[in-house]
Design a protein around this motif. Structure first.
Motif, mmCIF file in Angstrom:
data_model
loop_
_atom_site.group_PDB
_atom_site.id
_atom_site.type_symbol
_atom_site.label_atom_id
_atom_site.label_comp_id
_atom_site.label_asym_id
_atom_site.label_seq_id
_atom_site.Cartn_x
_atom_site.Cartn_y
_atom_site.Cartn_z
ATOM 1 N N TYR A 40 0.937 -1.233 -0.023
ATOM 2 C CA TYR A 40 0.016 -0.033 -0.082
ATOM 3 C C TYR A 40 1.034 1.147 0.079
ATOM 4 O O TYR A 40 1.984 1.222 0.432
ATOM 5 C CB TYR A 40 -0.965 0.070 1.358
ATOM 6 N N TYR A 63 -0.415 4.180 8.251
ATOM 7 C CA TYR A 63 -1.531 3.356 7.774
ATOM 8 C C TYR A 63 -1.524 3.107 6.455
ATOM 9 O O TYR A 63 -0.907 3.929 5.749
ATOM 10 C CB TYR A 63 -2.763 4.004 8.182
ATOM 11 N N GLN A 66 -4.628 5.346 0.258
ATOM 12 C CA GLN A 66 -4.886 5.325 -1.074
ATOM 13 C C GLN A 66 -3.867 5.910 -1.891
ATOM 14 O O GLN A 66 -3.089 6.725 -1.212
ATOM 15 C CB GLN A 66 -6.241 6.121 -1.484
ATOM 16 N N PHE A 102 -7.255 7.066 4.083
ATOM 17 C CA PHE A 102 -6.950 5.719 4.239
ATOM 18 C C PHE A 102 -7.495 4.792 3.161
ATOM 19 O O PHE A 102 -8.541 5.337 2.010
ATOM 20 C CB PHE A 102 -8.056 5.438 5.203
ATOM 21 N N ALA A 104 -9.318 1.510 1.357
ATOM 22 C CA ALA A 104 -10.535 0.936 1.873
ATOM 23 C C ALA A 104 -10.324 -0.249 2.816
ATOM 24 O O ALA A 104 -9.205 -1.058 2.439
ATOM 25 C CB ALA A 104 -11.458 0.763 0.321
ATOM 26 N N GLY A 105 -11.280 -0.459 3.567
ATOM 27 C CA GLY A 105 -11.166 -1.695 4.464
ATOM 28 C C GLY A 105 -10.862 -1.558 5.906
ATOM 29 O O GLY A 105 -10.449 -0.208 6.105
ATOM 30 N N ARG A 106 -10.777 -2.479 6.534
ATOM 31 C CA ARG A 106 -10.431 -2.494 8.013
ATOM 32 C C ARG A 106 -9.106 -3.291 8.014
ATOM 33 O O ARG A 106 -8.833 -4.334 7.419
ATOM 34 C CB ARG A 106 -11.420 -2.999 9.100
ATOM 35 N N PHE A 107 -8.041 -2.822 9.262
ATOM 36 C CA PHE A 107 -6.576 -3.472 8.817
ATOM 37 C C PHE A 107 -6.263 -3.714 10.324
ATOM 38 O O PHE A 107 -6.565 -2.878 11.467
ATOM 39 C CB PHE A 107 -5.559 -2.418 8.277
ATOM 40 N N VAL A 136 -2.107 -1.184 10.480
ATOM 41 C CA VAL A 136 -2.112 0.266 11.152
ATOM 42 C C VAL A 136 -1.422 0.084 12.199
ATOM 43 O O VAL A 136 -1.354 -0.846 13.161
ATOM 44 C CB VAL A 136 -3.476 0.678 11.642
ATOM 45 N N HIS A 185 -11.254 2.294 9.990
ATOM 46 C CA HIS A 185 -10.497 1.324 9.426
ATOM 47 C C HIS A 185 -9.534 0.501 10.318
ATOM 48 O O HIS A 185 -8.679 -0.255 9.863
ATOM 49 C CB HIS A 185 -9.487 2.234 8.751
#
Length: 329
Positions: A40, A63, A66, A102, A104-107, A136, A185
């Protein structure tokens, strides 16, 4: 509804205690995808927890972000290159963009603790690479031991595990707030703790015996002293230590490794001191980066392939030795 029940259960565990830490074993929960196969972009934000309290905690967050908009293509410009692997190259780290949106999504979340007279920013070579790999990373500056602390108090390390837990409780609350720009996130059932030197002692203190813990893993770098009572972790633990460390001798890390009740691994950097292997370009850095990243992928993303890569990640002739206890096969 399911997410609200999960947060409520985790808050109960954090505030009251309901069992020992365990390794990731089941499927990755809703909202968290499989372990990333590409790196990322990395963003960075800062906030202060309890700014008017007795122990304010400035916090730096790295974190997954994008990607920045590509520049306009011009005649003769090169096409996009191949996909980037999930773990960035050892010498060339990700570019960190403050305030970037951020991804997309949870980390999963890694709480990183610095050592004496240090700061979160001084560990960015490692923490930003973990963020690029899909985590994160939250790093507090502890009030009495950071580089700018007035007064500086070495003995305050014993209070830092409680500071770290205060930060985790705050993050869990953020995760329960619909639309919170950070909490939305965070995979608040996927926490690990890591730290260097006194931050390693702090990390081990978060696993103190007799305390329940939702932590799924710990990484202790050049640390191992008990600062919050006896510590015999059940959760998977990774120890990283220089064999010639004169500040925190490797024997201290080895003793902590021997006390682990759950799966554990020990990465020793041959002939190295207190942390030069955390600097890109220095011997051992690629092994430390790859081993810690795959350890986090295994414990927080349930990535079995990452587990099986650990021995090869950690192995470099004349540079490292790697031992394990009770790791799954």
């Amino acid at each position: 509804m399911r997410g609200q029940r999960l947060v409520a259960a985790l808050m109960t565990a954090l505030l009251a205690g309901c069992g020992p830490a365990v390794a990731t074993s089941g499927p990755v929960p809703a909202g968290v995808g499989p372990a990333p196969e590409r790196s990322y972009a990395v963003g960075m934000r800062q906030f202060t927890l309890d700014p008017d309290g007795r122990r304010p905690l400035p916090v730096t967050v790295w974190y997954p972000a994008q990607p920045s908009p590509p520049p306009p293509h011009t005649a003769g410009s090169l096409s996009d290159g191949p996909a980037t692997p999930a773990s960035p190259g050892p010498a060339r780290g990700p570019r960190v963009r403050p305030g970037a949106p951020f991804a997309a999504g949870r980390f999963p979340v890694v709480l990183y603790s610095h050592g004496l007279r240090s700061l979160p920013a001084l560990h960015a070579a490692l923490t930003s690479r973990w963020a690029a790999a899909g985590f994160v990373v939250v790093a507090p500056a502890y009030p009495r031991t950071n580089q700018r602390a007035r007064p500086f108090t070495r003995e305050d390390v014993r209070n830092q595990p409680a500071d770290a837990w205060r930060l985790i409780r705050h993050l869990v609350r953020l995760g329960a707030r619909p639309g919170d720009p950070l909490g939305a996130h965070l995979a608040v059932d996927r926490f690990a703790a890591a730290g260097h030197s006194a931050g390693g002692h702090t990390t081990l203190g978060m696993f103190a015996s007799g305390q329940s813990s939702p932590l799924r893993a710990g990484i202790v770098i050049a640390g191992g002293r008990m600062v919050a009572g006896p510590s015999r972790p059940l959760a998977p633990m990774l120890f990283v230590h220089g064999s010639a460390d004169r500040i925190v001798p490797e024997s201290i890390g080895r003793a902590a490794y021997a006390r682990c009740l759950g799966p554990a691994a020990f990465l020793s950097l041959t002939g190295q001191g207190h942390g030069e292997y955390l600097t890109p370009g220095r011997p051992g850095f690629p092994q430390v980066l790859d081993t810690t990243t795959d350890f986090l992928r295994w414990t927080l993303y349930a990535d079995r392939a990452a587990l099986h890569r650990l021995p090869s990640d950690a192995t470099a002739p004349d540079t490292t030795t790697f031992t394990t206890r009770a790791l799954p096969t």
